[in-house]
Design a protein around this motif. Structure first.
Motif, PDB file in Angstrom:
ATOM      1  N   GLU A 188     -35.750  42.303   8.809  1.00  0.00           N
ATOM      2  CA  GLU A 188     -36.145  42.452   7.431  1.00  0.00           C
ATOM      3  C   GLU A 188     -35.285  43.346   6.607  1.00  0.00           C
ATOM      4  O   GLU A 188     -34.728  42.952   5.471  1.00  0.00           O
ATOM      5  CB  GLU A 188     -37.688  43.127   7.349  1.00  0.00           C
ATOM      6  CG  GLU A 188     -38.739  42.380   7.808  1.00  0.00           C
ATOM      7  CD  GLU A 188     -39.026  41.243   7.160  1.00  0.00           C
ATOM      8  OE1 GLU A 188     -38.630  40.817   6.092  1.00  0.00           O
ATOM      9  OE2 GLU A 188     -39.928  40.348   7.580  1.00  0.00           O
TER      10      GLU A 188
ATOM     11  N   GLU B 205     -32.197  41.379   5.505  1.00  0.00           N
ATOM     12  CA  GLU B 205     -32.618  40.293   4.707  1.00  0.00           C
ATOM     13  C   GLU B 205     -32.568  41.054   3.340  1.00  0.00           C
ATOM     14  O   GLU B 205     -31.909  40.484   2.230  1.00  0.00           O
ATOM     15  CB  GLU B 205     -33.984  39.641   4.724  1.00  0.00           C
ATOM     16  CG  GLU B 205     -33.799  38.548   6.012  1.00  0.00           C
ATOM     17  CD  GLU B 205     -32.983  37.442   5.803  1.00  0.00           C
ATOM     18  OE1 GLU B 205     -32.968  37.004   4.763  1.00  0.00           O
ATOM     19  OE2 GLU B 205     -32.606  36.878   6.829  1.00  0.00           O
ATOM     20  N   LEU B 206     -33.203  42.186   3.204  1.00  0.00           N
ATOM     21  CA  LEU B 206     -33.269  43.035   2.183  1.00  0.00           C
ATOM     22  C   LEU B 206     -31.797  43.248   1.685  1.00  0.00           C
ATOM     23  O   LEU B 206     -31.454  43.186   0.163  1.00  0.00           O
ATOM     24  CB  LEU B 206     -33.723  44.296   2.268  1.00  0.00           C
ATOM     25  CG  LEU B 206     -33.780  45.365   1.051  1.00  0.00           C
ATOM     26  CD1 LEU B 206     -34.461  44.778  -0.147  1.00  0.00           C
ATOM     27  CD2 LEU B 206     -34.446  46.673   1.668  1.00  0.00           C
TER      28      LEU B 206
ATOM     29  N   THR C 258     -37.720  42.920  -0.830  1.00  0.00           N
ATOM     30  CA  THR C 258     -36.779  41.968  -0.766  1.00  0.00           C
ATOM     31  C   THR C 258     -36.996  41.009  -1.975  1.00  0.00           C
ATOM     32  O   THR C 258     -36.236  40.885  -2.935  1.00  0.00           O
ATOM     33  CB  THR C 258     -36.632  41.075   0.310  1.00  0.00           C
ATOM     34  OG1 THR C 258     -36.208  41.985   1.124  1.00  0.00           O
ATOM     35  CG2 THR C 258     -35.507  40.075   0.207  1.00  0.00           C
ATOM     36  N   CYS C 259     -38.237  40.470  -2.218  1.00  0.00           N
ATOM     37  CA  CYS C 259     -38.536  39.753  -3.129  1.00  0.00           C
ATOM     38  C   CYS C 259     -38.468  40.253  -4.437  1.00  0.00           C
ATOM     39  O   CYS C 259     -37.826  39.790  -5.535  1.00  0.00           O
ATOM     40  CB  CYS C 259     -40.075  39.113  -3.156  1.00  0.00           C
ATOM     41  SG  CYS C 259     -40.313  38.175  -1.963  1.00  0.00           S
TER      42      CYS C 259
ATOM     43  N   THR D 200     -36.316  42.766  -5.567  1.00  0.00           N
ATOM     44  CA  THR D 200     -35.114  42.776  -5.921  1.00  0.00           C
ATOM     45  C   THR D 200     -34.139  41.596  -6.330  1.00  0.00           C
ATOM     46  O   THR D 200     -33.672  41.157  -7.233  1.00  0.00           O
ATOM     47  CB  THR D 200     -34.252  43.455  -4.677  1.00  0.00           C
ATOM     48  OG1 THR D 200     -34.185  42.449  -3.623  1.00  0.00           O
ATOM     49  CG2 THR D 200     -34.514  44.920  -4.278  1.00  0.00           C
ATOM     50  N   ARG D 201     -34.819  40.494  -5.829  1.00  0.00           N
ATOM     51  CA  ARG D 201     -34.351  39.139  -6.150  1.00  0.00           C
ATOM     52  C   ARG D 201     -34.833  38.626  -7.670  1.00  0.00           C
ATOM     53  O   ARG D 201     -34.081  38.319  -8.245  1.00  0.00           O
ATOM     54  CB  ARG D 201     -34.661  38.058  -4.995  1.00  0.00           C
ATOM     55  CG  ARG D 201     -34.230  38.313  -3.746  1.00  0.00           C
ATOM     56  CD  ARG D 201     -32.691  38.558  -3.494  1.00  0.00           C
ATOM     57  NE  ARG D 201     -32.338  38.759  -2.121  1.00  0.00           N
ATOM     58  CZ  ARG D 201     -32.362  39.653  -1.410  1.00  0.00           C
ATOM     59  NH1 ARG D 201     -32.613  40.645  -1.733  1.00  0.00           N
ATOM     60  NH2 ARG D 201     -31.829  39.581  -0.032  1.00  0.00           N
TER      61      ARG D 201
ATOM     62  N   TRP E 202     -38.891  33.093  -6.188  1.00  0.00           N
ATOM     63  CA  TRP E 202     -39.026  34.580  -5.637  1.00  0.00           C
ATOM     64  C   TRP E 202     -40.489  34.936  -5.894  1.00  0.00           C
ATOM     65  O   TRP E 202     -41.138  35.707  -5.046  1.00  0.00           O
ATOM     66  CB  TRP E 202     -38.275  35.560  -5.723  1.00  0.00           C
ATOM     67  CG  TRP E 202     -36.723  35.221  -4.888  1.00  0.00           C
ATOM     68  CD1 TRP E 202     -35.544  34.674  -5.443  1.00  0.00           C
ATOM     69  CD2 TRP E 202     -36.638  35.613  -3.670  1.00  0.00           C
ATOM     70  NE1 TRP E 202     -35.015  34.457  -4.350  1.00  0.00           N
ATOM     71  CE2 TRP E 202     -35.267  34.851  -3.138  1.00  0.00           C
ATOM     72  CE3 TRP E 202     -37.430  35.997  -2.768  1.00  0.00           C
ATOM     73  CZ2 TRP E 202     -34.908  35.163  -1.857  1.00  0.00           C
ATOM     74  CZ3 TRP E 202     -37.119  36.321  -1.545  1.00  0.00           C
ATOM     75  CH2 TRP E 202     -35.796  35.782  -0.901  1.00  0.00           C
TER      76      TRP E 202
END
Length: 302
Positions: free
Chosen positions: A139, A142-143, A266-267, A269-270, A286
């Motif tokens: 995770e 991915e981040l 993560t979501c 930031t995207r 996202w």
């Protein structure tokens, strides 16, 4: 004696299935193999076309679609080979893949499964395996924008070398050659997983028995990823639902919560990044992903 049982699972993928089977017949040499097609109650002409064009293919017709893993379990039960080659219908063999992978397992008795290098339709490298099982480390990777994939020497999901790589991880479900006895010894695929993460779950259980797998780059396969499932919102829901089933199966609620928090970060930031650069399509994606993940997470922890 059959050495390898090639197992396809089809669901309304007539053209893909025909091309995949054709590539097996065209590219496979100097090895005894069989092809098994398990069809999950397709409503197109898959079965009719396969029967007409490939009369030697063993066909099992399911009366309903119970998922990818359940269908593969049926295929393995029917298999006569020492090895089972779980091959997606959206694949095309580029060379004598089955012989290459089978020879590798013959020569390396400590390896339980192997796969080749996958390429997309434009022959660009595609995810072929994972050296990391779902974890907090993954995770975080991915981040950090899939940091490990930036360094080719790490070979996190594609073998950029010319030699096999041995590790404890998972081979892509698109092209896994597995020792049939080992597959059956761990109970095969978990049939509670309809689609996605079934190979992750399987290889995680194999790794717990100290089994290693290998990436064999001389075996090359085109993977038209996603070709067998067209509705992307359904894909996202199924993938995340399977992910949280897997996490809840093997980890504590606390660990699962950390996964959820990191995924949301993560979501977030995207979404911010794509809004800043005015890419509405990706920011909306996202946002949707975050919404679906939250719904599934809170449903799963009840």
């Amino acid at each position: 004696m059959v050495k390898v049982s090639v197992i396809f699972v089809s669901y309304n993928t007539s053209e893909l299935t025909i091309n995949a089977i054709k590539s097996v017949y065209e590219k496979t040499k100097d090895i005894k193999y069989e092809i098994i097609l398990v069809d999950n109650n397709s409503h197109d002409n898959t079965i009719l076309r396969v029967k007409e064009e490939f009369p030697n293919v063993v066909i099992y017709e399911n009366e309903r679609n119970d998922g990818f893993g359940a269908a593969n379990n049926i295929g393995v039960d029917l298999a006569k080979g020492e090895y089972v080659f779980l091959l997606n219908t959206d694949t095309i063999l580029c060379n004598n893949v089955i012989k290459i992978l089978s020879d590798y397992l013959d020569e390396n008795h400590d390896i339980v499964a192997c796969g080749g290098n996958l390429y997309d339709g434009n022959l660009n490298p595609a995810a072929s395996y994972s050296r990391l099982f779902p974890s907090i480390k993954l995770e975080l990777n991915e981040l950090l924008f899939n940091l490990t994939s930036w360094f080719k020497f790490f070979n996190s999901n594609f073998n950029y070398t010319d030699k096999p790589i041995v590790f404890k991880g998972s081979i892509s479900g698109a092209d896994s050659l597995i020792r049939k006895d080992a597959f059956k010894n761990v109970g095969g695929f978990d049939e509670k997983i309809f689609l996605y993460y079934e190979e992750t779950d399987l290889f995680y259980r194999l790794s717990k028995l100290n089994h290693s797998v290998a990436s064999v780059p001389s075996a090359k396969i085109i993977h038209l990823e996603g070709g067998s499932e067209q509705v992307k919102s359904i894909t996202l829901e199924r993938s995340l639902n399977s992910k949280y089933y897997y996490l809840n199966k093997f980890f504590s609620k606390g660990i699962v919560k950390v996964h959820h928090m990191l995924f949301n970060l993560t979501c977030f930031t995207r979404i911010i990044i794509f809004k800043i650069i005015n890419n509405k399509c990706k920011s909306d994606y996202w946002l949707l992903l975050k919404k679906i993940e939250n719904e599934i997470y809170y449903k799963r922890i009840k």
